[in-house]
Design an enzyme around this catalytic site. Structure first.
Site, short mmCIF file in Angstrom:
data_model
loop_
_atom_site.label_atom_id
_atom_site.label_comp_id
_atom_site.label_asym_id
_atom_site.label_seq_id
_atom_site.Cartn_x
_atom_site.Cartn_y
_atom_site.Cartn_z
N GLU A 187 0.81 -1.22 0.00
CA GLU A 187 0.00 0.00 0.00
C GLU A 187 0.84 1.27 0.00
OE1 GLU A 187 -0.84 -2.71 1.64
OE2 GLU A 187 -2.92 -3.13 1.10
N HIS A 199 -10.30 -4.78 10.88
CA HIS A 199 -11.00 -4.56 9.61
C HIS A 199 -12.31 -3.81 9.78
CE1 HIS A 199 -8.22 -7.67 8.12
NE2 HIS A 199 -8.58 -7.35 6.90
C1 LIG Z 1 -1.99 -4.51 4.27
C2 LIG Z 1 -3.05 -5.37 3.75
N1 LIG Z 1 -3.41 -5.26 2.46
C3 LIG Z 1 -4.38 -6.06 1.96
C4 LIG Z 1 -5.00 -6.96 2.76
C5 LIG Z 1 -6.11 -7.84 2.19
N2 LIG Z 1 -5.62 -9.21 2.11
C6 LIG Z 1 -5.86 -10.09 3.10
S1 LIG Z 1 -5.10 -11.52 2.84
C7 LIG Z 1 -4.48 -11.02 1.36
C8 LIG Z 1 -3.63 -11.96 0.58
C9 LIG Z 1 -2.43 -12.39 1.34
O1 LIG Z 1 -1.76 -13.40 0.65
P1 LIG Z 1 -0.57 -14.19 1.28
O2 LIG Z 1 0.32 -13.27 2.04
O3 LIG Z 1 0.04 -14.99 0.22
O4 LIG Z 1 -1.24 -15.13 2.39
P2 LIG Z 1 -2.33 -16.27 2.18
O5 LIG Z 1 -3.65 -15.61 2.31
O6 LIG Z 1 -2.10 -16.89 0.86
O7 LIG Z 1 -2.12 -17.21 3.32
C10 LIG Z 1 -4.87 -9.73 1.09
C11 LIG Z 1 -4.54 -8.98 -0.12
C12 LIG Z 1 -4.63 -7.01 4.11
N3 LIG Z 1 -5.23 -7.84 4.98
N4 LIG Z 1 -3.66 -6.23 4.58
#
Ligand SMILES: Cc1ncc(C[n+]2csc(CCOP(=O)(O)OP(=O)(O)O)c2C)c(N)n1
Ligand SMILES: [Mg+2]
Lengths: 326, 340
Positions: free
Chosen positions: A60, A129
């Site tokens: 971000e 959230h």
């Molecule tokens: C700073 C931030 N940006 C966006 C999100 C929304 N978000 C939640 S999980 C996620 C994907 C994360 O992927 P990864 O780190 O690969 O973990 P996984 O969910 O695959 O375990 C996103 C974009 C968030 N929670 N925090």
């Protein structure tokens, strides 16, 4: 007039402004291939290609800053936060960079950009959230802050935001995405700084924005059953704030309750209350009341969450207070 | 097994998962780990079911398919070591010893939940288990785990901090800064990237230019390791070596474990960005199937033993569901805003 959802109205605004001006682009997480985490950008990548609908990794601070830089040199970025909760990571770019650039550069660089995405509590998504951001951003000179509560305003305000030459924080509500309403086709602009009287009344002024407008309109129905004639005013843009319209309403009713889903301390409602007492002290028949969320991080459990947020009964109770009933 | 900083090629070799590459084990070691993985799977399935009838609200991220990572890694730690994790933390906290009752009751939003219904699926904590949370802001928890390691070093304790995060978390500042500080200050951290190939709908190649996440360690002269996460024993052994390095020499390691989530990112994600074939291909590496096969074929554990384990797990989870169903509503949030 076509009836479309708040989500579709935002989508239409994005599409029309991107058609109109090649310097407008959309950037954020999952905006392209995935069609938007909340499907606001549905179909845009197909129409405008990934040159203008840019998927980002989770960064971000980085992509908000890329937006600021691109805006300095002539593009009109729309930065989508998957949710405004993540704007906190980018707040340095929004506050220290986007908001101050015009002043710091003595007018050489202006920042025509939009930061947009859902803000405010959703349902049971927990403390990290579920929170409101208008008060954070309204504090900052150099930003404009907008909070549409209807599909028509969503479209008209977003189009105005994209055309604005300043950084605009555009706060949507996840809970409103599926709501529907009449929305004019094509060119439909809503100016900032113009409140909308959503319900006319003489007994009390209820001020609310975003999702809280719906709750307040429900409260107004309940109040009608009690013989209380409430006026509901939605400022729509919070900075600039249409103080004149708020003052006019309060001068008419003599009583006011401000309802916001944010926390009470330093909430925007306290600033509005200050302005009202300064402008219409002689017209007020009771101190201005506020209804806010409880002063706690949002709990997960559904029953607690309901308790924390302003409900119709809280608004009715506050109205009774300003009317000196029971 | 440490791949170390001698290699700088873009793609470090990952050994094929054929039996000759599997770490030797015994039934005494593998059977309990298998049981843990099975319980996590059944618990996740029970939550998915509960979500579909509205007993769980908000976001729910399942770890089905990834069980060997949390189970093997947690088994590599000592009880005094710290764990920090993401919102996909149900398996980690279970493997750490928090009961399925307390976990499910939390997701149900009940008073008997591990955090009394205040946190829900994404925010489980247990001080007793040195479990520093389930966190919802991607990357935000990485420096927090580094902070726990800072304290261990500060106090001269031989405690390690294990930090779990996803592949999608490796582009955010919290990760980059946490990594940099742990390396600079030589803190006892094991950074465990659960690379399940996707960050929501974004495949890894649209997240980072360099596919090998452990290359980030090179910039900090940090040790690194990278392997497939479908064999729980392999995960345990490889994490053990990183944990011991942290404990004995106070040096951090960046570990990338390749894995896959069989379900969508969260309950609302239909997973349209990947093909059925791709999912089926990964399911061939199901860590539960792998462990079961090893138990039966290699370690000669009887079918009856495995049936007993399965029945026991089934009863445990059924009991946890009943417990969550019949527990009282959550009723307390005010006491925890500020501490006296
Ligand atoms: C700073 C931030 N940006 C966006 C999100 C929304 N978000 C939640 S999980 C996620 C994907 C994360 O992927 P990864 O780190 O690969 O973990 P996984 O969910 O695959 O375990 C996103 C974009 C968030 N929670 N925090
Ligand atoms: Mg991932």
């Amino acid at each position: 007039m076509p009836i479309i959802s708040y989500r579709e109205a935002l989508n239409a605004a994005l599409r029309e402004e991107m058609q109109r001006d090649d310097s407008v682009f959309l950037m954020g997480e999952e905006v392209g291939h995935y069609q938007g985490a909340y499907k606001v950008s549905q179909g845009l990548r197909e129409e405008f290609s990934s040159r203008r609908v840019v998927d980002t990794p989770i960064a971000e601070l980085g992509f908000a800053g890329v937006g600021v830089g691109a805006a300095m040199v002539g593009l009109r970025p729309i930065i989508e936060f998957m949710s405004f909760n993540f704007s906190l990571i980018a707040i340095d770019q929004i506050v220290n960079h986007a908001a101050k650039m015009y002043q710091m550069s003595a007018g050489q660089f202006h920042i025509p950009m939009v930061f947009r995405g859902p803000s405010g509590p959703a349902v049971q998504v927990g403390a990290q959230h579920s929170q409101s951001f208008e008060s954070y951003f309204c504090y900052v000179p150099g930003l404009k802050v907008v909070c549409p509560s209807t599909p028509a305003d969503a479209k008209g305000l977003l189009k105005s935001a994209i055309r604005d030459n300043n950084p605009v924080v555009f706060l949507e509500s996840e809970l409103l995405y599926n709501t529907t309403g009449e929305v004019p086709d094509g060119e439909h602009l809503v100016d900032f700084g113009k409140a909308d009287v959503r319900r006319e009344g003489k007994g009390v002024t209820l001020i609310a924005w975003s999702k809280m407008v719906d709750v307040v309109l429900d409260a107004a129905e309940s109040l009608e059953e009690l013989g209380i004639d409430a006026e509901v005013v939605d400022p729509r843009s919070l900075r600039p704030l249409d103080t004149d319209s708020l003052v006019a309403s309060v001068k008419k009713t003599g009583r006011c309750v401000i309802v916001e889903v944010g926390w009470p301390m330093c909430g925007l409602g306290s600033e509005i209350a200050f302005q009202l007492q300064r402008e219409c002290l002689d017209f007020l028949d009771a101190p201005v009341e506020r209804v806010c969320s409880d002063d706690v991080p949002m709990p997960y459990a559904n029953n607690l969450e309901q308790e924390v947020m302003p409900q119709v009964k809280d608004i009715v109770a506050a109205v009774k207070t300003v009317l000196y009933l029971d | 097994m440490l791949l170390g900083s001698m290699s700088s090629s873009a793609d470090i070799r990952i050994e094929p998962d054929t039996p000759e590459f599997l770490e030797a084990t015994t039934a005494e070691e593998l059977l309990p780990l298998y049981r843990t993985m099975l319980a996590i799977r059944r618990m996740e399935e029970a939550s998915a079911k509960a979500y579909s009838v509205g007993k769980i609200g908000g976001f729910l991220h399942l770890a089905i398919g990834q069980e060997a990572v949390c189970t093997g890694a947690v088994a590599a730690l000592r009880p005094e070591d710290y764990i920090t994790a993401t919102y996909r933390e149900h398996g980690h906290i279970y493997a750490r010893g928090v009961t399925s009752r307390a976990i499910l009751a939390e997701m149900w939003g009940k008073k008997t939940g591990v955090v009394k219904g205040l946190g829900g699926s994404m925010h489980m904590f247990s001080k007793e288990h040195n479990f520093l949370g389930g966190h919802g802001i991607v990357g935000g928890h990485v420096p927090i785990g580094v902070g726990a390691a800072f304290k261990a070093k500060y106090r001269g304790e031989k405690r390690v901090s294990a930090i779990f995060f996803g592949d999608g978390s490796t582009t955010i500042g919290g990760f980059a800064e946490g990594l940099a500080l742990a390396a600079l200050w030589k803190l006892p951290v094991v950074f465990i990237c659960e690379n399940n190939q996707y960050s929501m709908g974004t495949p890894l190649h649209r997240t980072t230019a360099a596919r090998d996440i452990t290359q980030r360690a090179l910039a900090h002269d940090m040790d690194r390791d990278r392997f497939d996460g479908d064999d729980v024993i392999k995960v345990k052994r490889r994490i053990v070596s990183a944990v011991e390095r942290a404990r004995e020499t106070s040096r951090p390691t960046l570990v990338e474990v390749r894995t896959y989530r069989f379900r969508g990112h969260s309950m609302s994600d239909p997973g349209l960005y990947r093909t059925r074939e791709e999912v089926e291909e990964w399911k061939k590496g199901d860590p539960l199937v792998r462990a079961k096969r090893r138990l039966l074929e290699e370690l000669k554990v009887g079918e009856d033993t495995l049936s007993t384990v399965a029945a026991d797990v089934k009863e445990e989870i059924a009991d946890a569901v009943r417990f969550a169903d019949t527990s009282p509503e959550s009723d307390s949030y005010l006491p925890y805003v500020l501490k006296d």
